[in-house]
Design a protein around this motif. Sequence first.
Motif, PDB file in Angstrom:
ATOM      1  N   ASN A 187       0.823  -1.211   0.000  1.00  0.00           N
ATOM      2  CA  ASN A 187       0.000   0.000   0.000  1.00  0.00           C
ATOM      3  C   ASN A 187       0.853   1.256   0.000  1.00  0.00           C
ATOM      4  OD1 ASN A 187      -2.673  -0.869  -0.077  1.00  0.00           O
ATOM      5  ND2 ASN A 187      -2.707  -1.318   2.123  1.00  0.00           N
ATOM      6  N   ASP A 226      -6.295  -4.351  -3.570  1.00  0.00           N
ATOM      7  CA  ASP A 226      -7.360  -4.090  -2.610  1.00  0.00           C
ATOM      8  C   ASP A 226      -8.098  -5.367  -2.254  1.00  0.00           C
ATOM      9  OD1 ASP A 226     -10.336  -1.889  -2.532  1.00  0.00           O
ATOM     10  OD2 ASP A 226      -9.265  -3.019  -0.968  1.00  0.00           O
ATOM     11  N   ARG A 227      -8.059  -5.749  -1.018  1.00  0.00           N
ATOM     12  CA  ARG A 227      -8.902  -6.756  -0.384  1.00  0.00           C
ATOM     13  C   ARG A 227      -8.661  -6.625   1.114  1.00  0.00           C
ATOM     14  NH1 ARG A 227      -9.988 -13.020  -2.263  1.00  0.00           N
ATOM     15  NH2 ARG A 227     -12.209 -12.844  -1.714  1.00  0.00           N
ATOM     16  N   LYS A 291      -7.873   4.734  -3.964  1.00  0.00           N
ATOM     17  CA  LYS A 291      -7.927   3.685  -2.959  1.00  0.00           C
ATOM     18  C   LYS A 291      -7.175   4.074  -1.692  1.00  0.00           C
ATOM     19  CE  LYS A 291      -6.629  -0.433  -1.039  1.00  0.00           C
ATOM     20  NZ  LYS A 291      -5.455  -0.877  -0.277  1.00  0.00           N
ATOM     21  N   ASN A 296      -7.991   3.717   2.473  1.00  0.00           N
ATOM     22  CA  ASN A 296      -6.997   3.624   3.542  1.00  0.00           C
ATOM     23  C   ASN A 296      -6.979   4.857   4.448  1.00  0.00           C
ATOM     24  OD1 ASN A 296      -5.450   1.878   1.086  1.00  0.00           O
ATOM     25  ND2 ASN A 296      -5.540   0.936   3.107  1.00  0.00           N
ATOM     26  N   HIS A 299      -9.714   4.174   6.697  1.00  0.00           N
ATOM     27  CA  HIS A 299      -9.360   3.083   7.608  1.00  0.00           C
ATOM     28  C   HIS A 299      -8.508   3.581   8.772  1.00  0.00           C
ATOM     29  CE1 HIS A 299      -9.460  -1.445   6.378  1.00  0.00           C
ATOM     30  NE2 HIS A 299     -10.599  -1.035   6.864  1.00  0.00           N
ATOM     31  N   HIS A 364     -12.369  -7.039  12.024  1.00  0.00           N
ATOM     32  CA  HIS A 364     -11.089  -6.406  11.666  1.00  0.00           C
ATOM     33  C   HIS A 364     -10.626  -5.512  12.818  1.00  0.00           C
ATOM     34  CE1 HIS A 364      -8.654  -4.525   8.119  1.00  0.00           C
ATOM     35  NE2 HIS A 364      -7.892  -5.030   9.052  1.00  0.00           N
ATOM     36  N   ILE A 369      -4.807  -2.073  12.011  1.00  0.00           N
ATOM     37  CA  ILE A 369      -4.747  -0.948  11.073  1.00  0.00           C
ATOM     38  C   ILE A 369      -3.902   0.186  11.650  1.00  0.00           C
ATOM     39  CG2 ILE A 369      -6.137   0.767   9.843  1.00  0.00           C
ATOM     40  CD1 ILE A 369      -8.483  -1.295  10.027  1.00  0.00           C
ATOM     41  N   LYS A 376       2.251   5.122   6.996  1.00  0.00           N
ATOM     42  CA  LYS A 376       0.982   5.093   6.264  1.00  0.00           C
ATOM     43  C   LYS A 376       0.384   6.492   6.062  1.00  0.00           C
ATOM     44  CE  LYS A 376      -0.337   0.503   8.045  1.00  0.00           C
ATOM     45  NZ  LYS A 376      -1.329  -0.263   8.871  1.00  0.00           N
ATOM     46  N   ARG A 380      -1.999   8.326   3.024  1.00  0.00           N
ATOM     47  CA  ARG A 380      -3.412   8.122   3.343  1.00  0.00           C
ATOM     48  C   ARG A 380      -4.139   9.428   3.702  1.00  0.00           C
ATOM     49  NH1 ARG A 380      -4.123   2.382   6.452  1.00  0.00           N
ATOM     50  NH2 ARG A 380      -2.772   1.131   5.087  1.00  0.00           N
TER      51      ARG A 380
HETATM   52  C1  CS2 Z   1      -5.467  -1.516   6.310  1.00  0.00           C
HETATM   53  C2  CS2 Z   1      -5.178  -2.141   4.954  1.00  0.00           C
HETATM   54  O1  CS2 Z   1      -4.048  -2.540   7.902  1.00  0.00           O
HETATM   55  C3  CS2 Z   1      -4.241  -1.517   7.216  1.00  0.00           C
HETATM   56  O2  CS2 Z   1      -3.498  -0.525   7.186  1.00  0.00           O
HETATM   57  O3  CS2 Z   1      -5.912  -0.192   6.072  1.00  0.00           O
HETATM   58  O4  CS2 Z   1      -4.429  -3.322   5.092  1.00  0.00           O
HETATM   59  C4  CS2 Z   1      -6.493  -2.432   4.235  1.00  0.00           C
HETATM   60  O5  CS2 Z   1      -7.159  -3.511   4.890  1.00  0.00           O
HETATM   61  C5  CS2 Z   1      -6.252  -2.775   2.791  1.00  0.00           C
HETATM   62  O6  CS2 Z   1      -5.478  -1.790   2.159  1.00  0.00           O
HETATM   63  C6  CS2 Z   1      -7.558  -2.988   2.029  1.00  0.00           C
HETATM   64  O7  CS2 Z   1      -7.273  -3.191   0.674  1.00  0.00           O
END
Ligand code: CS2
Length: 463
Positions: A187, A226-227, A291, A296, A299, A364, A369, A376, A380
Motif C-alpha cells: 500500500n 485491494d482486499r 484507494k 486507507n 481506515h 477487523h 490498522i 501510512k 493516506r
Molecule cells: C489496512 C489495509 O491494515 C491496514 O493498514 O488499512 O491493510 C487495508 O485492509 C487494505 O489496504 C484494504 O485493501
Amino acid sequence: MRLNSSSLKSLPADVRRSGYDASARGIGIVHLGIGAFHRAHQAVYFDDLMAKAAGDWRILGVSLRSAGVRDQLVPQDGLYTLVERDGAEERLRIISSIADVLVAPEDPQAVIDAIAAPSTHIVSLTITEKGYCHDPASGEINWAHADIVHDLANLATPKSAIGYLAAGLKQRMASGAGPITLMSCDNLPHNGAVLNAVLTAFVAKAAPELSDWLAANTSFPATMVDRIVPATTDADIARLEARLGMADQGMVKAEPFTQWVIEDDFAGPRPAFEDVGAQMVADVRPFELAKLRMLNGSHSTIAYLGLFYGHETVDQAMDDPRVAGVVDALMVEAAYSLPIVPGLDPEHYAEALKGRFRNAALQHRLSQIAMDGSQKLPQRLLGTIADLNASGRDPRAAATGVAAWMRHFSGPFVNDPLSDTLKAAANDNPEQLISNAMAIEPVFGPLGQQPWLRDLLIAVMPR
Ligand code: CS2
Ligand code: NAI
C-alpha cells in the motif's frame, strides 16, 4: 488430521478445490513477505490463472523474518483455505498456488538462488510499508536504516528485501538468466517507482557493476491492490477445523471484494492477469490515489478515532456516529482531491467502502490498522490535506485523522518503526504534541512547517 495433498479428498463437498494439478506446475514467482494478504489476494489470482490455462506460475513464498508461515504451510504441502466472510455468509476455497516457503535467515543463499533462477519471471512483494527502508515523505532510501547499513557490508547474507533483491539480481546477471519483473503489492503510492528508486540507489552503492544491467533487464510495474484481509486468529482456526473436520494452520480470512490494477510493464514473461479479473493499465496512479485516500485514509481515521473512543473493531467504530460522521466528511474531502479515475463514481465508491467497513464478520481489529502509522499517514491523509489546502478547501476530516494518530502514539500501545521518535514527541498538552509531531521530517516533510496545519490540528484534536 491436517489439510494436505493426501487429506484433500476428505474435505466436505462444498469446499471449492483448485481446478488443476498443482504438482504438475513449476514455480515462476518468488514472493517476498508471505503474509496473510498475499495468500488472500495475489496467490488467489495465480490459482485462478493455473486453473484456466497452462503455465508455471506457482509461488515460492519467502519470509524475511520468521518461520511462522513456513511452519503453517509446508506441512500442508502449501495448501490452505481462503475463508470469505460477508455478514452471515461464508465461502471456503482451497488455494494450491503456493509450492513452498523459505525462511530467509535460515538459508539466505536459497533465496538468492531463487531470485536468480531462469524459471523465475516475477519477484513480488508484500513486505509492509516499512519493508522498503525508505522515508515515507520523500520516497527515498533511508541510508541510516539498520538493515541497509548491514546489507551494504554483508550482501551475501542480507536482512532487507532490498538487499535480497540486489544479491539475487547480481547472481542473475552473472548467470545470464535474463530479464525479470519486480512487482510491489504494498500500500504505497507509486509502489513500483519507490521500489525502483530504493533498489537503484542501493545497488549503485553496494554493487555498482549491476547498475546498467538492472536498468536494462528489470521493470517495476506499479500496482493497486485491494482486499480487506484481517489477521487470522486462533478462534478462526478452531472454527475452520470444526467446519472442515481437519486442521488448517495456514488459513486466511477476507471479504469477498478483491481488486488488482497492474501497470502493464513486464520485463519478462507474465501470465494473462486480465483473464482472471485483474485490470492491466498504462497508469495506475488514479486508481491508487482513490484507494489509498478514500479507503486507507478512512481506515486509519477509523482506527485512531475508534481506539480513542474505546472500540476494538472497524464495524464497531463505524456504528459510532462520532466516527462515522468524520468518515462521511473524509470521503468527500478525499474524493475532491482526486483526478478523474477511469470508471469510478466517487459517491458510489464511498458508499461501497462504508458497506465493506461495516462487515462485522471480519472482526477487523483497529489495532492492526493502527500499526505503522508513520509509514501510512503520508499517502493516506497528508496528501489529501496538502491538496485540499492548495485548492482553498478545508481538510478538517483528514486533519482529524492525523490528530487522532497523534493521540494514539501518545498512548501506551504504539507499534511503529519510528516508535522511539513518536514516544519522544508524545505529550499530554495538545499544542505541544502537535508541534512535536509536525517536526517529524520523515512523516510530514515540508508540510510540518505550515502554521495553518498546526492551527487546524489544534481545532480538531479529539478531546
Ligand atoms: C489496512 C489495509 O491494515 C491496514 O493498514 O488499512 O491493510 C487495508 O485492509 C487494505 O489496504 C484494504 O485493501
Ligand atoms: P502480515 O503481517 O500477514 O505479513 C507481513 C509480511 O511482511 C510478513 O511476511 C513479514 O515477515 C513481512 N515483513 C514485515 N516487516 C518487514 C520488513 N521490514 N522487511 C521485510 N519483510 C517484512 O500482513 P499482511 O496482511 O500480509 O499485509 C502485508 C502488506 O500487504 C501490508 O503492509 C500492505 O502493504 C499490503 N496490503 C494488506 C492488505 C490487508 O488487508 N491485510 C490489503 C492491501 C494491501
